[in-house]
Design a protein around this motif. Structure first.
Motif, PDB file in Angstrom:
ATOM      1  N   CYS A   1       0.833  -1.211   0.000  1.00 13.62           N
ATOM      2  CA  CYS A   1       0.000   0.000   0.000  1.00 13.62           C
ATOM      3  C   CYS A   1       0.864   1.256   0.000  1.00 13.62           C
ATOM      4  N   ALA A   2       1.942   1.266   0.798  1.00 14.86           N
ATOM      5  CA  ALA A   2       2.836   2.423   0.849  1.00 14.86           C
ATOM      6  C   ALA A   2       3.499   2.653  -0.511  1.00 14.86           C
ATOM      7  N   TYR A   3       3.885   1.564  -1.160  1.00 16.93           N
ATOM      8  CA  TYR A   3       4.505   1.636  -2.494  1.00 16.93           C
ATOM      9  C   TYR A   3       3.509   2.220  -3.506  1.00 16.93           C
ATOM     10  N   LEU A   4       2.282   1.701  -3.492  1.00 16.69           N
ATOM     11  CA  LEU A   4       1.261   2.198  -4.418  1.00 16.69           C
ATOM     12  C   LEU A   4       0.951   3.668  -4.147  1.00 16.69           C
ATOM     13  N   TRP A   5       0.903   4.040  -2.895  1.00 11.42           N
ATOM     14  CA  TRP A   5       0.606   5.425  -2.510  1.00 11.42           C
ATOM     15  C   TRP A   5       1.629   6.389  -3.129  1.00 11.42           C
ATOM     16  N   ILE A   6       2.917   6.073  -2.987  1.00  8.53           N
ATOM     17  CA  ILE A   6       3.959   6.933  -3.563  1.00  8.53           C
ATOM     18  C   ILE A   6       3.860   6.949  -5.090  1.00  8.53           C
ATOM     19  N   CYS A   7       3.651   5.770  -5.688  1.00  8.23           N
ATOM     20  CA  CYS A   7       3.582   5.680  -7.154  1.00  8.23           C
ATOM     21  C   CYS A   7       2.416   6.491  -7.720  1.00  8.23           C
ATOM     22  N   LEU A   8       1.249   6.442  -7.061  1.00  9.45           N
ATOM     23  CA  LEU A   8       0.097   7.184  -7.572  1.00  9.45           C
ATOM     24  C   LEU A   8       0.241   8.683  -7.302  1.00  9.45           C
ATOM     25  N   GLN A   9       0.897   9.048  -6.206  1.00  8.35           N
ATOM     26  CA  GLN A   9       1.136  10.471  -5.964  1.00  8.35           C
ATOM     27  C   GLN A   9       1.978  11.072  -7.086  1.00  8.35           C
ATOM     28  N   TYR A  10       2.958  10.302  -7.569  1.00  7.00           N
ATOM     29  CA  TYR A  10       3.870  10.814  -8.590  1.00  7.00           C
ATOM     30  C   TYR A  10       3.499  10.372 -10.006  1.00  7.00           C
ATOM     31  N   GLY A  11       2.258   9.887 -10.197  1.00  4.11           N
ATOM     32  CA  GLY A  11       1.734   9.662 -11.540  1.00  4.11           C
ATOM     33  C   GLY A  11       2.380   8.541 -12.318  1.00  4.11           C
ATOM     34  N   ARG A  12       2.631   7.402 -11.663  1.00  3.67           N
ATOM     35  CA  ARG A  12       3.171   6.260 -12.379  1.00  3.67           C
ATOM     36  C   ARG A  12       2.046   5.386 -12.917  1.00  3.67           C
ATOM     37  N   SER A  13       2.327   4.630 -13.974  1.00  8.17           N
ATOM     38  CA  SER A  13       1.329   3.779 -14.646  1.00  8.17           C
ATOM     39  C   SER A  13       1.539   2.310 -14.274  1.00  8.17           C
TER      40      SER A  13
ATOM     41  N   VAL B   1      -4.078   2.634 -24.710  1.00 10.15           N
ATOM     42  CA  VAL B   1      -3.577   2.837 -23.349  1.00 10.15           C
ATOM     43  C   VAL B   1      -2.087   3.150 -23.390  1.00 10.15           C
ATOM     44  N   PHE B   2      -1.343   2.423 -24.214  1.00  9.52           N
ATOM     45  CA  PHE B   2       0.093   2.688 -24.303  1.00  9.52           C
ATOM     46  C   PHE B   2       0.388   4.006 -25.008  1.00  9.52           C
ATOM     47  N   GLN B   3      -0.441   4.375 -25.974  1.00  4.71           N
ATOM     48  CA  GLN B   3      -0.266   5.693 -26.602  1.00  4.71           C
ATOM     49  C   GLN B   3      -0.482   6.802 -25.584  1.00  4.71           C
ATOM     50  N   ALA B   4      -1.477   6.604 -24.691  1.00  9.59           N
ATOM     51  CA  ALA B   4      -1.747   7.595 -23.649  1.00  9.59           C
ATOM     52  C   ALA B   4      -0.540   7.722 -22.716  1.00  9.59           C
ATOM     53  N   MET B   5       0.024   6.589 -22.309  1.00  8.51           N
ATOM     54  CA  MET B   5       1.208   6.620 -21.443  1.00  8.51           C
ATOM     55  C   MET B   5       2.392   7.259 -22.166  1.00  8.51           C
ATOM     56  N   GLN B   6       2.490   7.003 -23.464  1.00 10.89           N
ATOM     57  CA  GLN B   6       3.578   7.557 -24.274  1.00 10.89           C
ATOM     58  C   GLN B   6       3.513   9.079 -24.312  1.00 10.89           C
ATOM     59  N   THR B   7       2.298   9.633 -24.230  1.00 11.94           N
ATOM     60  CA  THR B   7       2.126  11.095 -24.276  1.00 11.94           C
ATOM     61  C   THR B   7       2.091  11.713 -22.877  1.00 11.94           C
ATOM     62  N   GLY B   8       2.435  10.917 -21.868  1.00 14.87           N
ATOM     63  CA  GLY B   8       2.569  11.476 -20.527  1.00 14.87           C
ATOM     64  C   GLY B   8       1.347  11.372 -19.644  1.00 14.87           C
ATOM     65  N   HIS B   9       0.325  10.601 -20.057  1.00 17.93           N
ATOM     66  CA  HIS B   9      -0.868  10.422 -19.224  1.00 17.93           C
ATOM     67  C   HIS B   9      -0.713   9.160 -18.379  1.00 17.93           C
ATOM     68  N   PRO B  10      -0.652   9.260 -17.066  1.00 21.24           N
ATOM     69  CA  PRO B  10      -0.600   8.053 -16.235  1.00 21.24           C
ATOM     70  C   PRO B  10      -1.879   7.227 -16.421  1.00 21.24           C
ATOM     71  N   CYS B  11      -1.706   5.924 -16.505  1.00 17.65           N
ATOM     72  CA  CYS B  11      -2.856   5.017 -16.696  1.00 17.65           C
ATOM     73  C   CYS B  11      -2.778   3.874 -15.696  1.00 17.65           C
ATOM     74  N   MET B  12      -3.931   3.435 -15.235  1.00 15.16           N
ATOM     75  CA  MET B  12      -4.024   2.233 -14.403  1.00 15.16           C
ATOM     76  C   MET B  12      -5.262   1.474 -14.825  1.00 15.16           C
ATOM     77  N   THR B  13      -5.116   0.175 -15.017  1.00 12.81           N
ATOM     78  CA  THR B  13      -6.246  -0.617 -15.497  1.00 12.81           C
ATOM     79  C   THR B  13      -6.105  -2.058 -15.030  1.00 12.81           C
ATOM     80  N   THR B  14      -7.190  -2.820 -15.170  1.00  8.43           N
ATOM     81  CA  THR B  14      -7.158  -4.244 -14.844  1.00  8.43           C
ATOM     82  C   THR B  14      -7.017  -5.053 -16.132  1.00  8.43           C
ATOM     83  N   PHE B  15      -6.472  -6.258 -15.986  1.00  2.54           N
ATOM     84  CA  PHE B  15      -6.186  -7.092 -17.148  1.00  2.54           C
ATOM     85  C   PHE B  15      -6.134  -8.548 -16.697  1.00  2.54           C
TER      86      PHE B  15
END
Length: 556
Positions: A293-305, A394-408
């Motif tokens: 949870c702590a790892y995810l918290w930092i990652c989402l604060q800083y916009g990681r995908s 989704v990858f094009q969005a990440m390529q242009t700097g948009h953080p994405c999170m999804t299920t798969f």
């Protein structure tokens, strides 16, 4: 513990005649059940249980498995209408049909439900001195009900009787009919209906559980047709398989044709909680560790995908909803789904759904929604679930700097990479480093109990030309022998050090672990303080964003 004291149990029994009648009927065979106000998770560890708990208002559930029983059974307890009560219900329905044209236009089942309750209030007069439903003093030759006030056409009932009549009217016209009592129970995750067999459910405590509800063979076709109409996706021989969303947000799948479903029509309903499960509740259940949870918290604060992956019914959507509050409160969130499963607490939430019915030119798929997302300048894009070619967007969005999170759907990081770089998604391998990490969550069986666990987080380092492959490193790993999670990348995390700490201006990238340890401690303190309500957890997380440790309701 939410076990009800004896005086409260007696009050419930005195107030609900149908509950007393049920207890009298089953006590000799099953004994007297224990009464709970809400269900503690500790009951999952019990092999045999015999409990009753309330669902909504006067509805109760008997969940039990006693000695010599092979499986759990689930009996809903609802009031039954006698002959005279049925007559009252029919008269109220007649009056509703007369009055409903006077109402404003109704465009949804939710609006219809509201209008039905309003009309019941107009037709039924509350009289608390009236203890039971009695036969009317006056009768006509055909033994029909004579209204107390012929001008107003009102019927005198006490408040409990009114609620029961109203429940059956809404149940028949808007609700789930024979399975409405199941739809009212927030502890049910899935409902499985097969013609001629007892309906089964997935219960949060007991897993796969048999109910005493059975849809008769001769009624099954009409029953599933009515439910498919409620989903706005009518089923028939020409369209034997349909998916859709019921008025309460549950997702339904119907297989109609006997040429396909040999036993007759079948249906699966996937239920969703009105209030999402919190991240601290998942930590208490050990689905996630406080470190993850702590790892995810930092990652989402800083916009990681990242991708949250796993098999069917492993709790991917539940976990996704629980971690969304880690995104800072001022961010704009864009969600794109085929069924409305994601719940976002942020003020600026652009929520879009696909449209698969109507004229072909008016249909909108996930691919269209994700293309629209790139034009709306969101801070986070959350597709409900990626299944096919829309993964490329989704990858094009990440390529242009948009953080994405999804299920798969995938069981490990290797399969995720294989499926995204192969047909039909075909993401170039050189693009894979736009994805920061993959979280794998699985449903596992241990000692006859279903466990949901985050078993790994793998960080994506990028494409290696020499081996023509994607390099990754294990950040977190679940150990089945101890049921614990280890942070294998502590002091060696590629994402925390190279992609977050460097960009955040840390002179010494190892200082990011001080922040990690602090977030981990906050999560653990919330669990210690029993802060499990979803919105209370949000207050803590967002309070920390705004004021640091001063914004927390406890000391670290």
């Amino acid at each position: 513990m939410s076990l009800l004291p004896k005086n409260k149990v007696n009050e419930l029994i005195d107030k609900n005649i149908h509950l007393k009648e049920y207890l009298d009927k089953i006590k000799q065979k099953y004994g007297i059940p224990e009464f709970y106000e809400s269900l503690p998770n500790e009951l999952k560890n019990e092999k045999y249980i015999n409990i009753i708990y309330p669902t909504k208002e006067f509805l109760f559930t008997h969940l039990f498995r006693i000695q010599d029983m092979d499986q759990y059974e689930y009996y809903p307890i609802e009031p039954k209408l006698n002959e005279y009560q049925n007559k009252i219900k029919k008269e109220v329905l007649i009056e509703i049909l007369k009055k409903i044209p006077e109402k404003e236009k109704i465009f949804s089942d939710i609006e219809l439900k509201k209008s039905l309750k309003e009309l019941c209030n107009e037709i039924i007069t509350i009289d608390e001195n009236k203890k039971t439903i009695e036969k009317p003093k006056k009768k006509d030759k055909k033994n029909k009900i004579i209204f107390l006030n012929e001008k107003k056409r009102s019927i005198r009932l006490n408040s409990i009787e009114k609620k029961i009549i109203e429940y059956y009217i809404v149940k028949d016209l808007v609700g789930g009919g024979e399975i409405e009592c199941l739809m009212q129970d927030p502890n049910i995750e899935d409902i499985h209906l097969i013609t001629g067999e007892n309906v089964h459910i997935i219960h949060k405590l007991s897993g796969m559980t048999k109910t005493n509800i059975k849809i008769k063979n001769e009624d099954a076709k009409e029953f599933v047709k009515i439910l498919s109409d409620k989903m706005g996706n009518p089923v028939g021989e020409g369209r034997p398989i349909v998916d859709g969303v019921l008025p309460d947000g549950s997702r339904g799948n119907i297989i109609y044709s006997s040429a396909i479903s040999i036993k007759g029509p079948s249906m699966t309903i996937r239920r969703f909680s009105e209030t999402p499960i919190s991240i601290t509740q998942l930590v208490k259940w050990k689905t996630l560790s406080s470190g993850i949870c702590a790892y995810l918290w930092i990652c989402l604060q800083y916009g990681r995908s990242f991708f949250l992956c796993g098999g069917t019914a492993c709790g991917k959507t539940t976990t996704m909803n629980a971690i969304v509050p880690f995104i800072p409160p001022e961010k704009k969130i864009f969600t794109a789904e085929s069924t409305p499963e994601l719940q976002v607490p942020h003020d600026v939430w652009q929520r879009l759904l696909t449209k698969t019915t109507g004229p072909k030119e008016g249909r909108i798929d996930l691919f269209d929604l994700l293309k629209a997302a790139l034009r709306s300048r969101p801070d986070f894009i959350i597709p409900g679930e990626v299944r096919g070619a829309e993964g490329n967007i989704v990858f094009q969005a990440m390529q242009t700097g948009h953080p994405c999170m999804t299920t798969f759907h995938a069981g490990n990081v290797t399969k995720v990479i294989q499926r995204f770089t192969g047909d039909p998604i075909n993401v170039p391998k050189t693009f894979m480093d736009n994805l920061d990490f993959v979280l794998i969550q699985l449903a596992l069986e241990r000692d006859g109990k279903l466990l949901r666990r985050c078993v790994s987080i793998d960080e994506i380092e990028g494409y290696n030309r020499e081996v023509d492959g994607i390099m990754s490193r294990k950040a977190f790993e679940w150990k089945p022998e101890t049921d614990e999670v280890s942070f294998k990348a502590y002091n060696n995390s590629y994402i925390l050090e190279q992609k977050i700490a460097k960009n955040a201006g840390y002179l010494d990238t190892s200082e990011i672990y001080v922040e990690y340890d602090l977030r981990k401690k906050i999560i653990e303190r919330m669990v210690e303080e029993k802060i499990f309500d979803y919105y209370d957890v949000i207050k803590c997380i967002w309070g920390f964003y705004r004021e640091g440790e001063k914004g927390l309701p406890f000391n670290i």
